[in-house]
Design a protein around this motif. Structure first.
Motif, PDB file in Angstrom:
ATOM      1  N   PRO A 106      57.433  37.305 159.733  1.00 21.74           N
ATOM      2  CA  PRO A 106      56.182  37.643 160.105  1.00 21.74           C
ATOM      3  C   PRO A 106      55.240  36.606 160.338  1.00 21.74           C
ATOM      4  CG  PRO A 106      56.792  38.772 157.865  1.00 21.74           C
ATOM      5  CD  PRO A 106      57.746  37.842 158.312  1.00 21.74           C
ATOM      6  N   LEU A 107      54.599  36.422 161.299  1.00 25.31           N
ATOM      7  CA  LEU A 107      53.869  35.222 161.672  1.00 25.31           C
ATOM      8  C   LEU A 107      52.133  35.614 161.196  1.00 25.31           C
ATOM      9  CD1 LEU A 107      54.984  34.612 165.312  1.00 25.31           C
ATOM     10  CD2 LEU A 107      55.918  33.766 163.246  1.00 25.31           C
ATOM     11  N   THR A 108      51.994  36.675 160.986  1.00 25.55           N
ATOM     12  CA  THR A 108      50.613  36.950 160.348  1.00 25.55           C
ATOM     13  C   THR A 108      50.740  38.219 159.079  1.00 25.55           C
ATOM     14  OG1 THR A 108      50.300  38.843 161.827  1.00 25.55           O
ATOM     15  CG2 THR A 108      49.766  36.636 162.599  1.00 25.55           C
ATOM     16  N   ARG A 109      49.774  38.259 158.585  1.00 29.83           N
ATOM     17  CA  ARG A 109      49.696  39.430 157.468  1.00 29.83           C
ATOM     18  C   ARG A 109      50.179  40.727 157.937  1.00 29.83           C
ATOM     19  NH1 ARG A 109      48.345  37.826 152.429  1.00 29.83           N
ATOM     20  NH2 ARG A 109      47.357  35.750 152.068  1.00 29.83           N
ATOM     21  N   GLU A 110      49.672  40.928 159.209  1.00 25.61           N
ATOM     22  CA  GLU A 110      49.929  42.313 159.715  1.00 25.61           C
ATOM     23  C   GLU A 110      51.392  42.524 160.399  1.00 25.61           C
ATOM     24  OE1 GLU A 110      47.201  40.254 160.623  1.00 25.61           O
ATOM     25  OE2 GLU A 110      45.875  41.225 159.123  1.00 25.61           O
ATOM     26  N   ASP A 111      51.944  41.490 160.312  1.00 21.50           N
ATOM     27  CA  ASP A 111      53.382  41.635 161.106  1.00 21.50           C
ATOM     28  C   ASP A 111      54.543  42.199 160.239  1.00 21.50           C
ATOM     29  OD1 ASP A 111      52.671  40.398 163.425  1.00 21.50           O
ATOM     30  OD2 ASP A 111      53.511  38.329 162.898  1.00 21.50           O
ATOM     31  N   SER A 112      55.449  42.768 160.478  1.00 18.04           N
ATOM     32  CA  SER A 112      56.437  43.268 159.400  1.00 18.04           C
ATOM     33  C   SER A 112      57.562  42.635 159.794  1.00 18.04           C
ATOM     34  CB  SER A 112      56.701  44.767 160.096  1.00 18.04           C
ATOM     35  OG  SER A 112      57.577  44.762 161.359  1.00 18.04           O
ATOM     36  N   PHE A 113      58.503  42.792 158.895  1.00 18.05           N
ATOM     37  CA  PHE A 113      59.891  42.037 158.731  1.00 18.05           C
ATOM     38  C   PHE A 113      60.910  42.723 159.990  1.00 18.05           C
ATOM     39  CE2 PHE A 113      58.795  39.719 155.499  1.00 18.05           C
ATOM     40  CZ  PHE A 113      59.855  38.816 155.024  1.00 18.05           C
ATOM     41  N   LEU A 114      60.327  42.963 161.264  1.00 15.58           N
ATOM     42  CA  LEU A 114      61.114  43.684 162.074  1.00 15.58           C
ATOM     43  C   LEU A 114      62.412  42.895 162.394  1.00 15.58           C
ATOM     44  CD1 LEU A 114      61.384  46.161 163.785  1.00 15.58           C
ATOM     45  CD2 LEU A 114      60.125  45.027 165.794  1.00 15.58           C
ATOM     46  N   SER A 115      62.297  41.578 162.711  1.00 18.24           N
ATOM     47  CA  SER A 115      63.324  40.679 163.132  1.00 18.24           C
ATOM     48  C   SER A 115      63.926  39.903 162.085  1.00 18.24           C
ATOM     49  CB  SER A 115      63.170  40.063 164.325  1.00 18.24           C
ATOM     50  OG  SER A 115      62.113  39.026 164.038  1.00 18.24           O
ATOM     51  N   THR A 116      63.655  40.102 160.731  1.00 14.55           N
ATOM     52  CA  THR A 116      63.965  39.630 159.707  1.00 14.55           C
ATOM     53  C   THR A 116      64.474  40.589 158.512  1.00 14.55           C
ATOM     54  OG1 THR A 116      62.486  37.955 159.846  1.00 14.55           O
ATOM     55  CG2 THR A 116      63.462  37.816 157.815  1.00 14.55           C
ATOM     56  N   LEU A 117      65.761  40.478 157.936  1.00 16.07           N
ATOM     57  CA  LEU A 117      66.214  41.330 157.021  1.00 16.07           C
ATOM     58  C   LEU A 117      66.258  40.545 155.652  1.00 16.07           C
ATOM     59  CD1 LEU A 117      69.546  40.529 156.360  1.00 16.07           C
ATOM     60  CD2 LEU A 117      69.496  41.894 158.842  1.00 16.07           C
ATOM     61  N   VAL A 118      66.351  41.323 154.728  1.00 14.46           N
ATOM     62  CA  VAL A 118      66.649  40.869 153.394  1.00 14.46           C
ATOM     63  C   VAL A 118      67.947  41.347 152.752  1.00 14.46           C
ATOM     64  CG1 VAL A 118      65.681  40.815 151.093  1.00 14.46           C
ATOM     65  CG2 VAL A 118      63.956  40.946 153.205  1.00 14.46           C
ATOM     66  N   LYS A 119      68.809  40.353 152.449  1.00 11.87           N
ATOM     67  CA  LYS A 119      70.034  40.663 151.898  1.00 11.87           C
ATOM     68  C   LYS A 119      69.757  40.729 150.344  1.00 11.87           C
ATOM     69  CE  LYS A 119      72.987  40.822 155.178  1.00 11.87           C
ATOM     70  NZ  LYS A 119      73.948  42.021 155.607  1.00 11.87           N
ATOM     71  N   VAL A 120      70.561  41.401 149.639  1.00 16.12           N
ATOM     72  CA  VAL A 120      70.351  41.367 147.978  1.00 16.12           C
ATOM     73  C   VAL A 120      71.904  41.709 147.557  1.00 16.12           C
ATOM     74  CG1 VAL A 120      67.927  42.307 147.995  1.00 16.12           C
ATOM     75  CG2 VAL A 120      69.888  44.040 148.012  1.00 16.12           C
ATOM     76  N   SER A 121      72.094  41.297 146.495  1.00 19.04           N
ATOM     77  CA  SER A 121      73.227  41.417 145.470  1.00 19.04           C
ATOM     78  C   SER A 121      72.894  40.837 144.101  1.00 19.04           C
ATOM     79  CB  SER A 121      74.285  40.579 146.242  1.00 19.04           C
ATOM     80  OG  SER A 121      73.907  39.181 146.172  1.00 19.04           O
ATOM     81  N   ILE A 122      73.943  41.108 143.291  1.00 17.61           N
ATOM     82  CA  ILE A 122      73.824  40.672 142.053  1.00 17.61           C
ATOM     83  C   ILE A 122      75.054  39.687 141.535  1.00 17.61           C
ATOM     84  CG2 ILE A 122      72.707  42.584 141.262  1.00 17.61           C
ATOM     85  CD1 ILE A 122      75.120  43.638 139.962  1.00 17.61           C
ATOM     86  N   PRO A 123      74.975  38.801 140.474  1.00 16.23           N
ATOM     87  CA  PRO A 123      75.814  37.953 140.132  1.00 16.23           C
ATOM     88  C   PRO A 123      77.312  38.860 139.844  1.00 16.23           C
ATOM     89  CG  PRO A 123      74.096  37.223 139.264  1.00 16.23           C
ATOM     90  CD  PRO A 123      73.676  38.600 139.760  1.00 16.23           C
ATOM     91  N   ALA A 124      78.410  38.518 139.837  1.00 14.30           N
ATOM     92  CA  ALA A 124      79.810  38.905 139.432  1.00 14.30           C
ATOM     93  C   ALA A 124      80.044  38.667 138.065  1.00 14.30           C
ATOM     94  CB  ALA A 124      80.848  38.690 140.631  1.00 14.30           C
ATOM     95  N   GLY A 125      79.879  39.656 137.367  1.00 17.20           N
ATOM     96  CA  GLY A 125      80.065  39.703 135.770  1.00 17.20           C
ATOM     97  C   GLY A 125      81.201  40.211 135.258  1.00 17.20           C
ATOM     98  N   THR A 126      81.761  41.427 135.754  1.00 17.31           N
ATOM     99  CA  THR A 126      82.893  41.958 135.226  1.00 17.31           C
ATOM    100  C   THR A 126      84.212  41.737 136.086  1.00 17.31           C
ATOM    101  OG1 THR A 126      82.427  43.891 136.576  1.00 17.31           O
ATOM    102  CG2 THR A 126      81.418  43.676 134.341  1.00 17.31           C
TER     103      THR A 126
END
Length: 467
Positions: A106-126
């Motif tokens: 987002p280049l301004t506060r009004e912009d969305s994350f349209l061409s940017t995505l968010v990857k999520v995960s957690i550490p491998a414990g088990t």
């Protein structure tokens, strides 16, 4: 430079080269070998390989149509492209890869994350989670999977709203000129499907430029393995290594080439994974809904068929992505560009951003075979230091390792996409800032740039913008 007559195809203007025997073109101009196109307009990243025959162009434009046009909610009379979501990042591939080019934060506060995505995960414990790393590369966050989807179809909430806060980091070149860098902090607000895991690992990724992917896939595996030096046996401070990732179709571990951490093995899987993760569209390779077990409303939403994009159309999209051409270099004989090229090599940037490679045999894509190309990458993972670390491992890639980004076409990003944001999360506002963020194995190269005079820095940037 002598060009053949231009012609229109699918609404785009093409200027193919005449027979190579009729030209005296410097080979340095041909970034993609015989596939190179000579268009430096806003359509520069959207053209088929220059040597693609008329008989095979139909497949390219069919794939282009499914890449560009929006998908709709199921059920719909548009049955060939219904099934969007139920949770999604965009409603088309082109929504992130605008004109097949580079996304931005987002280049301004009004912009969305349209061409940017968010990857999520957690550490491998088990032990079970560690076993999952072999085929998935990461352990998905329990409520949200491995990617945040900010949007939902009608009456379904998106998963969360991502945003950036920036901290300014100040510094100076050795000649006294000051600079500031933007250090982003990623936040997720309006989290709608349960609290995030307390050890959640998050990483923002902008959509990369699409050009030349087929050429990169055609580089022989043996050549990439030969470039790797994980133990830095030659003592140059550069220790690139390959990522080893899961090939879903082959059901085995293979070399990774695509994605910011080289976590995808080929264009077919990269494309099907994007349909699945970004649009919520199932395919033969990824036939199951991306909804997590706790997202009951998502699981109950209607689908667009099983799968929602069939194998034939998926192959057309892969064909399209494989044959997007690389635009020719510009101003290669200009004295300042040549000076910048010398400085690029002198700073050892070329140790990772390798100027020239060669493709091998690719029977399904004869256009890509045996081409001398100038991608300025080794496709290897390199430790880029704490400054760029996202602390989110992916297969063998650590939280501070990133694949060397290809540099071909980088000077046309502003023309095509109207911005100059670079690096994996788009934090760099220009190419010089991107260089200044380099750390880890690239620390020595960055330090050399810091010692350059203003004129030398300008020459280096002029060279980069010629690519």
């Amino acid at each position: 430079m002598k060009l053949a007559n231009t012609f229109l195809w699918g609404g785009l203007l093409f200027s193919p080269l005449v027979n190579s025997t009729e030209t005296s073109l410097d080979a340095k101009v041909l970034s993609g070998g015989a596939t190179t196109v000579f268009d430096h307009s806003s359509n520069a990243f959207s053209l088929p390989a220059n040597n693609l025959s008329i008989l095979r162009r139909d497949n390219f434009f069919i794939g282009n149509a499914f890449f560009r046009q929006p998908w709709v909610i199921a059920p719909s009379s548009t049955s060939a492209r219904d099934g969007l979501g139920p949770l999604f990042n965009s409603n088309s591939c082109q929504g992130c890869h605008v004109k097949d080019g580079k996304g931005h934060p987002p280049l301004t506060r009004e912009d969305s994350f349209l061409s940017t995505l968010v990857k999520v995960s957690i550490p491998a414990g088990t032990p079970e989670q560690r076993a999952l790393l072999i085929t998935a590369g990461v352990v998905p966050e329990p409520h949200y999977g491995d990617q945040i989807q900010p949007h939902g179809i009608q009456n379904l909430l998106g998963e969360a709203t991502p945003s950036f806060e920036y901290e300014e980091v100040a510094g100076k070149f050795n000649d006294g000129e000051a600079y500031t860098l933007l250090k982003p902090r990623l936040k997720l607000e309006q989290v709608n499907y349960g609290a995030l895991h307390p050890q959640v690992q998050m990483s923002a990724r902008v959509a990369p430029v699409m050009i030349g992917m087929g050429l990169l896939e055609a580089i022989p595996e043996a050549d990439l393995l030969a470039l790797a030096d994980p133990e830095d046996k030659n003592g140059d401070g550069i220790s690139g290594r390959v990522n080893q990732v899961w090939d879903v179709k082959a059901q085995k571990t293979v070399l990774g080439r695509f994605g910011w951490k080289a976590n995808q093995p080929n264009i077919a899987q990269q494309s099907a994974g994007a349909f699945h993760g970004d649009l919520g569209i199932t395919s033969p390779l990824f036939p199951n809904s991306p909804c997590t077990p706790t997202q009951t409303s998502c699981l109950q939403a209607p689908d667009g068929g099983q799968p929602e994009i069939n194998q034939e159309l998926m192959e057309m999209v892969t064909f399209y992505a494989s044959l997007l051409a690389v635009p020719a270099r510009r101003e290669v004989t200009e004295p300042e560009v040549l000076k910048g090229e010398r400085l690029f090599k002198q700073a050892n940037c070329s140790a990772c951003h390798i100027p020239e490679l060669k493709t091998g045999i690719k029977p399904e894509f004869p256009e890509l075979e045996n081409q001398k190309i100038q991608p300025f990458t080794d496709l290897l993972l390199h430790d880029m230091g704490e400054g760029l670390a996202d602390h989110r491992p992916d297969f063998l890639a650590t939280g501070s390792e990133w694949r060397t980004a290809p540099l071909w076409g980088i000077g046309l990003v502003e023309t095509v996409n109207g911005h100059t944001r670079f690096l994996h999360d788009g934090r760099a506002r220009n190419l010089l800032e991107a260089i200044l963020w380099h750390g880890g194995e690239a620390t020595a190269a960055r330090e050399q740039v810091l010692t350059m005079s203003k004129a030398e820095r300008n020459a280096l940037l002029r060279f980069l913008n010629s690519l």
